[in-house]
Scaffold this motif. Sequence first.
Motif, PDB file in Angstrom:
ATOM      1  N   UNK A   1       0.821  -1.218   0.000  1.00 14.45           N
ATOM      2  CA  UNK A   1       0.000   0.000   0.000  1.00 14.45           C
ATOM      3  C   UNK A   1       0.853   1.266   0.000  1.00 14.45           C
ATOM      4  N   UNK A   2       2.165   1.130  -0.213  1.00 15.13           N
ATOM      5  CA  UNK A   2       3.063   2.284  -0.130  1.00 15.13           C
ATOM      6  C   UNK A   2       2.647   3.431  -1.047  1.00 15.13           C
ATOM      7  N   UNK A   3       2.155   3.086  -2.232  1.00 12.77           N
ATOM      8  CA  UNK A   3       1.845   4.151  -3.206  1.00 12.77           C
ATOM      9  C   UNK A   3       0.796   5.132  -2.660  1.00 12.77           C
ATOM     10  N   UNK A   4      -0.141   4.639  -1.853  1.00  8.98           N
ATOM     11  CA  UNK A   4      -1.155   5.531  -1.287  1.00  8.98           C
ATOM     12  C   UNK A   4      -0.513   6.507  -0.311  1.00  8.98           C
ATOM     13  N   UNK A   5       0.419   6.013   0.489  1.00 11.68           N
ATOM     14  CA  UNK A   5       1.049   6.875   1.485  1.00 11.68           C
ATOM     15  C   UNK A   5       2.102   7.790   0.875  1.00 11.68           C
ATOM     16  N   UNK A   6       2.692   7.370  -0.227  1.00 15.42           N
ATOM     17  CA  UNK A   6       3.701   8.215  -0.867  1.00 15.42           C
ATOM     18  C   UNK A   6       3.103   9.479  -1.458  1.00 15.42           C
ATOM     19  N   UNK A   7       1.798   9.495  -1.627  1.00 19.93           N
ATOM     20  CA  UNK A   7       1.120  10.676  -2.158  1.00 19.93           C
ATOM     21  C   UNK A   7       0.868  11.715  -1.075  1.00 19.93           C
ATOM     22  N   UNK A   8       1.167  11.372   0.172  1.00 19.11           N
ATOM     23  CA  UNK A   8       0.947  12.285   1.290  1.00 19.11           C
ATOM     24  C   UNK A   8       2.275  12.771   1.840  1.00 19.11           C
TER      25      UNK A   8
ATOM     26  N   UNK B   1      12.675   6.434  10.793  1.00 20.46           N
ATOM     27  CA  UNK B   1      11.634   5.420  10.580  1.00 20.46           C
ATOM     28  C   UNK B   1      10.536   5.524  11.635  1.00 20.46           C
ATOM     29  N   UNK B   2      10.948   5.689  12.906  1.00 19.81           N
ATOM     30  CA  UNK B   2       9.958   5.788  13.979  1.00 19.81           C
ATOM     31  C   UNK B   2       9.178   7.088  13.855  1.00 19.81           C
ATOM     32  N   UNK B   3       9.860   8.182  13.537  1.00 19.35           N
ATOM     33  CA  UNK B   3       9.177   9.463  13.429  1.00 19.35           C
ATOM     34  C   UNK B   3       8.159   9.448  12.302  1.00 19.35           C
ATOM     35  N   UNK B   4       8.538   8.913  11.156  1.00 21.60           N
ATOM     36  CA  UNK B   4       7.602   8.895  10.029  1.00 21.60           C
ATOM     37  C   UNK B   4       6.486   7.873  10.244  1.00 21.60           C
ATOM     38  N   UNK B   5       6.788   6.812  10.973  1.00 17.52           N
ATOM     39  CA  UNK B   5       5.711   5.887  11.335  1.00 17.52           C
ATOM     40  C   UNK B   5       4.646   6.628  12.127  1.00 17.52           C
ATOM     41  N   UNK B   6       5.085   7.399  13.130  1.00 14.56           N
ATOM     42  CA  UNK B   6       4.135   8.169  13.940  1.00 14.56           C
ATOM     43  C   UNK B   6       3.356   9.146  13.058  1.00 14.56           C
ATOM     44  N   UNK B   7       4.055   9.841  12.170  1.00 13.01           N
ATOM     45  CA  UNK B   7       3.399  10.824  11.318  1.00 13.01           C
ATOM     46  C   UNK B   7       2.296  10.227  10.469  1.00 13.01           C
ATOM     47  N   UNK B   8       2.585   9.103   9.823  1.00 12.24           N
ATOM     48  CA  UNK B   8       1.602   8.503   8.931  1.00 12.24           C
ATOM     49  C   UNK B   8       0.462   7.829   9.691  1.00 12.24           C
TER      50      UNK B   8
ATOM     51  N   UNK C   1      -8.431   9.181   3.430  1.00 19.58           N
ATOM     52  CA  UNK C   1      -7.238   8.340   3.515  1.00 19.58           C
ATOM     53  C   UNK C   1      -7.635   6.919   3.916  1.00 19.58           C
ATOM     54  N   UNK C   2      -8.440   6.814   4.956  1.00 22.28           N
ATOM     55  CA  UNK C   2      -8.879   5.509   5.449  1.00 22.28           C
ATOM     56  C   UNK C   2      -9.749   4.793   4.423  1.00 22.28           C
ATOM     57  N   UNK C   3     -10.597   5.545   3.735  1.00 23.37           N
ATOM     58  CA  UNK C   3     -11.486   4.930   2.744  1.00 23.37           C
ATOM     59  C   UNK C   3     -10.693   4.313   1.598  1.00 23.37           C
ATOM     60  N   UNK C   4      -9.617   4.978   1.180  1.00 23.03           N
ATOM     61  CA  UNK C   4      -8.797   4.456   0.081  1.00 23.03           C
ATOM     62  C   UNK C   4      -8.099   3.160   0.482  1.00 23.03           C
TER      63      UNK C   4
END
Length: 585
Positions: free
Chosen positions: A48-55, A91-98, A108-111
């Motif tokens: 599902x990375x492509x969905x998150x890479x758009x944010x 990695x931990x910081x961006x995990x929290x962010x996303x 975001x959740x619906x997609x």
Amino acid sequence: MAKTIDILCIHGLGNHTDGTWEGRWETAVREAFPIPADSELKFSFLNYDRIFQETDLSFLETMRALAKLGWSGISSPFRSKRGLFSGVTDRIRWTAGYVVAWCADEEFKARTRKLMLTEIAKRKPDIILAHSLGSLLSYDAFAHDDAKAPAVSKVLKKAVYVTFGSQLNNPFVLRNLTNGRIGVLEVDFWHHLYNRHDDVFTRPIVNIGADNFRQTLTPFDIEGIADHDATEYLGHPQTVADVWMPYASLMGESRRTIKAVRGITGRREKEQKALLVGINDYPNASDRLDGCVNDVFTMSELLQRGGMPASSIRTCLDGRATAQGILERLGWLLDDPREGDELVFYYSGHGARYPEYGANGEPDHFVETLVPWDFDWSEATSIADKQIYELYSQLPYECRLVMIFDCCNSGGIHKNGGARIRGISPPDDVRHRELKWDTKTNTWVQRDFERINAEFTSDKEVFNKFFSANGATERLGRSSMLRGLSEKQYEALKKKEPDKTRGAYLPVIIEACRADQYSYEYRHGVTSHGAFTFNLAKILRDRKRISFEDLVSQTKAELADLKFDQEPCILGPREIVKSNVPWMG
């Protein structure tokens, strides 16, 4: 004919476009899964990375998210605030962010939900493995009404779901994603793997009371962030014992499930259990009380008169009633809950309230706490809501938990020549957190803490019961930090998904006094008791049938007759508060 087991793997957050995770996961599962010789494993991988890479998230947004997730994620007494932000990797910081961004964004959740359910219907997996953020995305999809579509529900009902390295029960996620409650999923079986050393905002999940759910402890402690590594979870010896071996033993027996192999038979006879805590002999001589141990024996007598077996009642007294001692026994009390269970937690001793630091590193709210024998005004020695909410907030609604507190939480000073007060005030260095210097009056005054959830309800009386009159107090037994819906959001959810409006479990909470009052000791001849407990017991002995609500009302009247300035309070689900007390002689 060979049996094929289809396994769908859902990764956690991070860039997985190079495909290296796929081989690592497959190798780990093949080495751990003892399938019969005539069977084979087939793997598929959901990316599902492509969905998150758009944010795109800014550094400031990720740091704010780290505070939200990290602060709520250390609510356990076994984790320390010290060093929360030191050594934080990208990695931990961006995990929290996303995670925070995804929880807050419905589109975001619906997609991601659509992606998950489409893949489930297409691939028809027998086993679903979901790591870290992937566990949030998949849970959200499986718990949504969209999962009831025949093409999806038919697959899920036969599938084994395995979550690991999951932030699902992190308080921030729980509050904002699931309205404070983890629902029972329509899957064949759900395994949750928990590693207490995994610091990527993970939490255990206990006491949801579902026959198709089991948490497995998979402890491993590896330097760096390897404590979050998916392959370590998948190949852990306890995962082999609890997940892979039971599944392998069912091969060729299509009508049996994981529940059968585990000996999980479903509904059992209801249980009655009680934990009674009393502390007289505090280490500091000036803090010692006289009637708390007597109160415990009084409550044990009442419960046994009402039919509760003596073997179902545990006590924890004086020096054994440390924070750890009380928490361990609470774990016993609330373990394996089922519909119809009657559970009682009674506490007689000191209570306290103290200002606590928030996510911004500044004091911004108060915390109510019981005062264990080893209490030193630290989170690690407290019995506050954040220490126990994980144990009770997910209880089945049909299980009855009654929590009775004969203490006060506003602090207090022993009155020389008069009745002792069951509350202690903070030392000056702790009290300083709630004060500020007022240059206009040249005096110390109270800080103005913002309300925790100002839009929770417009009913002032109800609001005060959950957050106190100051609006900034985590009150004991309420799971208040999991109750994030405003009245407007509640009404909207009620129309859309009514099953989710009940939120976290709410016990029946009976308190010896209001939040702004003191709880006193009473000397009956030469024998000391809590004034509240003494009068409550007298009423229970005299009455053959009485509701919780009337019991508290009559106890209040008795205390007023004895000239005690304390008014007992009750909070709980309306239908239970108005029902009769089940444990009466």
